[in-house]
Design a protein around this motif. Structure first.
Motif, mmCIF file in Angstrom:
data_model
loop_
_atom_site.group_PDB
_atom_site.id
_atom_site.type_symbol
_atom_site.label_atom_id
_atom_site.label_comp_id
_atom_site.label_asym_id
_atom_site.label_seq_id
_atom_site.Cartn_x
_atom_site.Cartn_y
_atom_site.Cartn_z
ATOM 1 N N GLY A 1 67.252 -34.587 -48.022
ATOM 2 C CA GLY A 1 68.691 -34.380 -48.137
ATOM 3 C C GLY A 1 69.170 -33.027 -47.646
ATOM 4 O O GLY A 1 70.283 -32.914 -47.133
ATOM 5 N N ASP A 2 68.322 -31.963 -47.764
ATOM 6 C CA ASP A 2 68.732 -30.639 -47.304
ATOM 7 C C ASP A 2 68.383 -30.388 -45.845
ATOM 8 O O ASP A 2 68.683 -29.302 -45.308
ATOM 9 N N LYS B 1 65.473 -29.902 -44.425
ATOM 10 C CA LYS B 1 64.372 -28.967 -44.182
ATOM 11 C C LYS B 1 63.032 -29.670 -44.004
ATOM 12 O O LYS B 1 62.104 -29.083 -43.452
ATOM 13 N N GLU B 2 62.899 -30.880 -44.500
ATOM 14 C CA GLU B 2 61.635 -31.596 -44.417
ATOM 15 C C GLU B 2 61.845 -32.963 -43.771
ATOM 16 O O GLU B 2 62.916 -33.558 -43.881
ATOM 17 N N VAL B 3 60.781 -33.432 -43.125
ATOM 18 C CA VAL B 3 60.764 -34.759 -42.529
ATOM 19 C C VAL B 3 59.473 -35.446 -42.948
ATOM 20 O O VAL B 3 58.388 -34.851 -42.848
ATOM 21 N N ALA B 4 59.603 -36.675 -43.449
ATOM 22 C CA ALA B 4 58.451 -37.493 -43.805
ATOM 23 C C ALA B 4 58.222 -38.517 -42.706
ATOM 24 O O ALA B 4 59.157 -39.211 -42.289
ATOM 25 N N VAL B 5 56.975 -38.634 -42.227
ATOM 26 C CA VAL B 5 56.625 -39.495 -41.103
ATOM 27 C C VAL B 5 55.538 -40.463 -41.551
ATOM 28 O O VAL B 5 54.490 -40.032 -42.059
ATOM 29 N N ALA B 6 55.772 -41.758 -41.373
ATOM 30 C CA ALA B 6 54.782 -42.795 -41.690
ATOM 31 C C ALA B 6 54.101 -43.236 -40.407
ATOM 32 O O ALA B 6 54.768 -43.521 -39.406
ATOM 33 N N SER C 1 39.799 -55.192 -45.139
ATOM 34 C CA SER C 1 40.696 -55.459 -44.025
ATOM 35 C C SER C 1 41.631 -54.271 -43.821
ATOM 36 O O SER C 1 42.137 -53.679 -44.787
ATOM 37 N N SER C 2 41.866 -53.922 -42.567
ATOM 38 C CA SER C 2 42.798 -52.840 -42.230
ATOM 39 C C SER C 2 44.157 -53.380 -41.818
ATOM 40 O O SER C 2 45.069 -52.606 -41.519
ATOM 41 N N ASN C 3 44.313 -54.673 -41.809
ATOM 42 C CA ASN C 3 45.560 -55.288 -41.380
ATOM 43 C C ASN C 3 46.650 -55.079 -42.429
ATOM 44 O O ASN C 3 46.486 -55.432 -43.598
ATOM 45 N N GLY C 4 47.769 -54.502 -42.026
ATOM 46 C CA GLY C 4 48.914 -54.331 -42.910
ATOM 47 C C GLY C 4 48.846 -53.149 -43.842
ATOM 48 O O GLY C 4 49.744 -52.978 -44.672
ATOM 49 N N LYS C 5 47.827 -52.294 -43.751
ATOM 50 C CA LYS C 5 47.712 -51.161 -44.666
ATOM 51 C C LYS C 5 48.425 -49.940 -44.093
ATOM 52 O O LYS C 5 47.816 -48.914 -43.790
ATOM 53 N N TYR C 6 49.742 -50.087 -43.941
ATOM 54 C CA TYR C 6 50.553 -48.979 -43.459
ATOM 55 C C TYR C 6 51.996 -49.233 -43.891
ATOM 56 O O TYR C 6 52.369 -50.345 -44.272
ATOM 57 N N PHE C 7 52.786 -48.152 -43.852
ATOM 58 C CA PHE C 7 54.188 -48.224 -44.260
ATOM 59 C C PHE C 7 55.074 -48.367 -43.020
ATOM 60 O O PHE C 7 54.864 -47.682 -42.018
ATOM 61 N N THR C 8 56.064 -49.243 -43.116
ATOM 62 C CA THR C 8 57.013 -49.432 -42.017
ATOM 63 C C THR C 8 58.384 -48.842 -42.323
ATOM 64 O O THR C 8 59.265 -48.862 -41.456
ATOM 65 N N SER C 9 58.580 -48.329 -43.532
ATOM 66 C CA SER C 9 59.862 -47.741 -43.898
ATOM 67 C C SER C 9 59.646 -46.716 -45.009
ATOM 68 O O SER C 9 58.886 -46.988 -45.960
ATOM 69 N N VAL C 10 60.265 -45.549 -44.871
ATOM 70 C CA VAL C 10 60.199 -44.496 -45.891
ATOM 71 C C VAL C 10 61.599 -43.970 -46.130
ATOM 72 O O VAL C 10 62.471 -44.038 -45.249
ATOM 73 N N CYS C 11 61.828 -43.445 -47.331
ATOM 74 C CA CYS C 11 63.135 -42.892 -47.677
ATOM 75 C C CYS C 11 62.954 -41.891 -48.811
ATOM 76 O O CYS C 11 62.195 -42.134 -49.761
ATOM 77 N N TYR C 12 63.649 -40.752 -48.714
ATOM 78 C CA TYR C 12 63.641 -39.749 -49.772
ATOM 79 C C TYR C 12 64.579 -40.157 -50.895
ATOM 80 O O TYR C 12 65.598 -40.840 -50.670
ATOM 81 N N THR C 13 64.231 -39.727 -52.118
ATOM 82 C CA THR C 13 65.164 -39.881 -53.221
ATOM 83 C C THR C 13 66.293 -38.864 -53.072
ATOM 84 O O THR C 13 66.258 -37.983 -52.206
ATOM 85 N N VAL C 14 67.307 -38.978 -53.923
ATOM 86 C CA VAL C 14 68.478 -38.111 -53.795
ATOM 87 C C VAL C 14 68.115 -36.657 -54.029
ATOM 88 O O VAL C 14 68.583 -35.758 -53.315
ATOM 89 N N ASP C 15 67.250 -36.387 -55.010
ATOM 90 C CA ASP C 15 66.868 -34.997 -55.279
ATOM 91 C C ASP C 15 65.787 -34.488 -54.341
ATOM 92 O O ASP C 15 65.448 -33.301 -54.368
ATOM 93 N N GLY C 16 65.211 -35.336 -53.505
ATOM 94 C CA GLY C 16 64.217 -34.916 -52.533
ATOM 95 C C GLY C 16 62.839 -34.676 -53.087
ATOM 96 O O GLY C 16 61.950 -34.219 -52.365
ATOM 97 N N CYS D 1 62.300 -52.852 -44.877
ATOM 98 C CA CYS D 1 63.086 -51.626 -45.008
ATOM 99 C C CYS D 1 63.355 -51.358 -46.482
ATOM 100 O O CYS D 1 63.584 -52.303 -47.259
ATOM 101 N N VAL D 2 63.322 -50.080 -46.878
ATOM 102 C CA VAL D 2 63.665 -49.654 -48.238
ATOM 103 C C VAL D 2 64.641 -48.488 -48.149
ATOM 104 O O VAL D 2 64.508 -47.628 -47.282
ATOM 105 N N LYS D 3 65.619 -48.478 -49.053
ATOM 106 C CA LYS D 3 66.619 -47.419 -49.084
ATOM 107 C C LYS D 3 67.015 -47.135 -50.520
ATOM 108 O O LYS D 3 67.107 -48.047 -51.353
ATOM 109 N N PHE D 4 67.258 -45.847 -50.799
ATOM 110 C CA PHE D 4 67.807 -45.438 -52.084
ATOM 111 C C PHE D 4 69.320 -45.387 -51.989
ATOM 112 O O PHE D 4 69.877 -44.989 -50.958
ATOM 113 N N ALA D 5 69.996 -45.774 -53.070
ATOM 114 C CA ALA D 5 71.445 -45.655 -53.123
ATOM 115 C C ALA D 5 71.830 -44.182 -53.249
ATOM 116 O O ALA D 5 71.050 -43.367 -53.765
ATOM 117 N N PRO D 6 73.022 -43.802 -52.787
ATOM 118 C CA PRO D 6 73.436 -42.392 -52.913
ATOM 119 C C PRO D 6 73.455 -41.890 -54.346
ATOM 120 O O PRO D 6 73.278 -40.698 -54.587
#
Length: 883
Positions: free
Chosen positions: A531-532, A534-539, A580-595, A689-694
């Motif tokens: 939210g500020d 300063k940081e970026v999360a990468v999957a 199995s390694s199939n599907g063991k990864y994230f396709t969507s990330v999102c920070y919470t409101v407080d970060g 996809c996943v998203k936090f509400a404001p």
């Protein structure tokens, strides 16, 4: 941060199969529609203008649901014959039962004492459990009857609950009795040429109507033997028969009429009959439905609602509304046939849901799917209120404008980026590139002046001006498909991730468009700004989430989620889920409101929440327990393995009876597209996809099942009355008569749900205690009180008492209702309608009284003139008449 999120609602899916029900007319939840969505049940509260999905889940997709006449018990049965008995009002599971066979139909008896279910070629009668008796076995088998040569498809009870009529696949109609009756034998009615899909008793139980798959309607009458012989034998034989002494006339079911729907070779799929109004509704494979009035077989309407077959049709208890369901389209319609208007029209995405975005106020959610549609959902009501269909290919990303909350942007594989106006509901801007490219992601800057989109095939990032629609710049540097882009919430800095394993930052508002890469060990799939800014999360594809400090250009943390996101073993996997390694990864990330935390979802049944600083897993949510989806089992059952491969992947559509079901237009092995056409593969449990509400109190996930909403607010407000156990009519009346605890008695009556008890408590509450009772009433019972007042205004003449309760509600809870106008809008509109109706009635009454007084005074004046009465005396007479 609080982590006690609970399932709140399921949007984006309104109907997937099975039957549809209306709640009984006399229950507290009257005029609600129940629809099976996967392994859950969704309730559409039409008077309250909202919908909600119950939290319980069956093991597999629900095939049949049944509701008791009192509206208290709900029976949901999945495709394997495993059932859940649920308290419908409290939404709690009372009992689990396995019928050990696929159930075609289940019906409660009109008196509520029995449940009749089909069990292959048999019919079983089960005793309905009571609420007060502490029974060890809630469902007790009463009787089992057999006779048909093939499966029983439909069941209907007689009005007196003594008999059951069944429609069978062997083209016969059979009549059974609930209990053994002396002299009664089960009747076999034959004559149909295809399977019988629907059978019903008339209101007097002297007529049976049966509808078969080939579009024929047979009418059966219960006649005596004498009347039958008079119709079929010559006169000479009639005299001999009538002369013979008969102790008791023998009665028999006889075919009296045959009718045909004649729908151009279209087969009957669904049908329903309303005995009180003699209405028959039939749905066909061509998407046409018709309404006929019986017994004269008069066609009232014949309309087409879609190009796909109508899988389910149900008539409301009042006979005014019809509800239709189409599984191919995922569509649910409630239609009022008298006015020929829609009461409710909802449709989810035809195919998978790919992306979502919250509005700045958190009240709306926009979703995009493989069907090229963009839908907006109200999180309070659960309804879709607008659909945009301008895209001609799959929608890959959607985004709300942070500055202008009434603008939505979307990108699609059709090579366009579009902007939609939510005030006029139109596509006001279309952004295109010089050459045709496919856009897989978009980002909108905080000022809503610039929009960027990443391409999949040219590996470039295109930047447009929102006001003019002109292409401003093309950012190149990536050597692989651009999978994700995002603007900083604070600065005008753009971050992009690609399959070339690099993360690049771009200063799009400066003259120097050079980018600095951040190298990773695997392909980048998703990223999110804090939210500020300063940081970026990468999957990445190796199952890791890397945290970068954008200002210092350094890596500050890494989260290994490979073990957390790993799901179950798929049917076609040759190795176990752990290896199995199939599907063991994230396709969507999102920070919470407080970060402080991250939420991530991928191609599995889990959604994870991590603590960023500690790089630890805080909680893991399983989005579904539906075993009909692939990837739910940790271990596979070897009994389902055959010589031709796994039993679930064997194509058995060629054995189906309908040509439409046998015809498969999908490509071999295709895993995208129409879910109902996946004959070679099963849908997988995954989160796109996943998203936090404001607000931070709700998060949403675009999954295979639909739009899942999890909320902290769903843990309904605390109520001290919930701690009590003995809530009976006797205790409620004792609370009024003995202890004078009117508030406690009212709350207990609402929890019990008996209308006569609520009415008794309402009428026994003194007038001077109304304000005290309403002021102390918990908020969770406000809606029940308002609904009770609305029903009371229509049935009673206690005008002053009803108005006093209504005024007390608005005086003490007005601000609470105003803040939650979306949730309580239906009840408030009902109160306004009831008060307006009272005003009209009183105004008509007073106008009538005034006219009567004028008539009386006029008659008095005429009579006084004839008797030569003086003017002074005449005025006295007028005044006396007025008063």
């Amino acid at each position: 941060m609080k982590l006690n999120f609970k399932f709140s609602n399921l949007c984006g899916t309104v109907y997937k199969g099975g039957n549809i029900l209306f709640t009984p007319a006399g229950s507290s939840n009257a005029d609600c529609v129940l629809s099976a969505v996967g392994n859950r049940v969704t309730v559409f509260d039409i008077p309250g203008d909202k919908s909600y999905t119950m939290a319980f889940e069956n093991r597999k997709n629900i095939e049949r649901i049944a509701l008791s006449p009192s509206g208290k018990l709900l029976l949901s049965i999945d495709e394997d014959g495993r059932a859940l008995l649920i308290n419908f009002q409290l939404q709690t599971i009372l009992h689990r039962q396995s019928f050990k066979a696929k159930i075609k139909d289940a019906q409660f008896s009109p008196d509520g004492k029995f449940i009749a279910i089909t069990h292959g070629k048999q019919i079983q009668f089960w005793r309905t459990p009571g609420f007060t008796d502490m029974e060890f076995a809630p469902l007790v088998l009463h009787r089992t009857l057999a006779g048909p040569y093939d499966d029983i498809l439909s069941i209907k009870w007689s009005p007196d609950s003594k008999f059951v009529v069944c429609g069978c696949k062997d083209m016969t109609v059979r009549v059974f009795s609930t209990d053994p009756i002396e002299g009664f034998e089960s009747s076999i009615l034959s004559g149909h040429r295809e399977a019988v899909l629907g059978v019903w008793f008339s209101i007097d139980a002297q007529t049976i109507y049966s509808v078969s798959k080939d579009g024929s309607l047979f009418v059966w009458k219960f006649k005596t033997v004498d009347s039958i012989q008079r119709d079929t034998t010559p006169d000479s034989k009639k005299r001999k028969t009538n002369a013979a002494p008969v102790d008791q006339p023998l009665r028999k079911w006889m075919l009296t009429n045959r009718h045909y729907f004649n729908q151009n070779h279209a087969k009957v799929v669904s049908c329903d009959f309303h005995a009180q109004s003699n209405l028959l509704v039939v749905g066909f494979t061509s998407g046409v439905f018709g309404i006929w009035e019986l017994p004269d077989f008069i066609n009232i309407h014949t309309l087409s609602i879609s190009q796909k077959k109508v899988d389910a049709v149900t008539i409301s208890p009042s006979g005014d509304w019809l509800v239709f369901g189409s599984s191919r389209l995922g569509q649910l319609l409630v239609w009022e046939w008298k006015s020929e208007s829609y009461v409710l029209k909802q449709q989810g995405h035809n195919h998978e849901m790919n992306c979502l975005s919250y509005s700045p106020d958190g009240q709306y959610v926009v979703t995009g799917g493989d069907d090229g549609k963009i839908k907006l959902w109200n999180t309070q009501t659960g309804f879709c209120f607008v659909t945009f269909t301008e895209h001609s290919a799959s929608v890959q990303a959607v985004e709300f404008s942070k500055k202008k909350a009434n603008v939505v942007f979307s990108s699609s594989l059709d090579g366009t980026v579009r902007a939609f106006d939510l005030v006029r509901y139109r596509n006001f801007r279309t952004f295109t590139s010089p050459t045709h490219v496919q856009f897989g992601c978009i980002a909108v800057d905080p000022s809503a002046e610039v929009i960027c989109a990443g391409s999949i095939d040219t590996f470039e990032i295109y930047m447009w001006s929102v006001q003019t629609g002109n292409l401003l710049d093309v950012l190149s540097g990536h050597t692989g498909p651009v999978s994700c882009v995002s603007f900083s919430p604070i600065e005008g800095k753009l971050v992009s991730g690609s399959w070339d394993r690099s993360l690049r930052t771009w200063n799009v508002f400066s003259r120097d468009s050079a980018s600095e890469p951040f190298e990773h060990g695997a392909e980048i799939l998703a990223l999110a700004y804090r939210g500020d800014g300063k940081e970026v999360a990468v999957a990445t594809l190796d199952g890791q989430i890397t945290i970068w400090d954008v200002e210092m250009h350094r890596q500050i943390g890494i989260i290994d989620g490979k073990k957390d996101v790993g799901g179950g073993r798929k049917v076609g996997d040759r190795v176990t889920a752990a290896n199995s390694s199939n599907g063991k990864y994230f396709t969507s990330v999102c920070y919470t409101v407080d970060g402080s935390c991250l939420i991530a979802g991928g191609n599995s049944k889990y959604v994870c929440i991590y603590d960023v600083k500690a790089a630890t897993l805080l909680r893991k949510f399983q989005i579904s327990h539906n075993l009909s989806l692939d990837g739910m089992h940790l271990e596979l059952d070897s009994r389902n393995m055959t010589e031709a491969g796994p039993r679930e992947l064997i194509d058995d559509t060629g054995d189906m009876s309908d040509m439409e079901d046998r015809r498969d237009m999908s490509m071999p092995g295709a895993k995208k597209g129409d879910l109902s056409l996946r004959s070679k593969s099963r849908p997988e449990a995954r989160t796109k996809c996943v998203k936090f509400a404001p607000s931070g109190r709700t998060w949403a996930a675009a999954s295979t099942e639909g739009l899942l909403l999890y909320s902290l607010d769903d843990a309904i407000m605390f109520d001290p009355f919930d701690l009590e156990i003995d809530i009976t009519p006797e205790n409620i009346l004792a609370a009024i008569d003995d202890t004078k605890e009117y508030l406690r008695a009212l709350v207990m009556s609402f929890r019990l749900g008996e209308q006569n008890v609520i009415k008794s408590v309402f009428e026994k509450t003194p007038v001077d205690q109304v304000n005290v009772v309403v002021k102390g009433l918990p908020h969770k019972y406000l809606e029940k009180l308002m609904k009770f007042l609305v029903e009371r205004m229509d049935t009673t003449q206690s005008v002053q008492l009803n108005l006093m309760w209504s005024l007390a509600i608005l005086r003490h809870h007005g601000q609470f209702l105003k803040d939650r106008s979306q949730e309580y809008g239906g009840s408030l509109r009902g109160l306004v309608k009831g008060i307006t109706k009272l005003q009209d009635v009183i105004s008509k009454l007073t106008n009538g009284n005034i006219n009567s007084l004028r008539y009386l005074t006029t008659q008095m004046s005429l009579s006084s003139k004839k008797s030569n009465v003086g003017e002074g005396a005449l005025e006295d007479v007028r005044m006396d008449a007025l008063f």
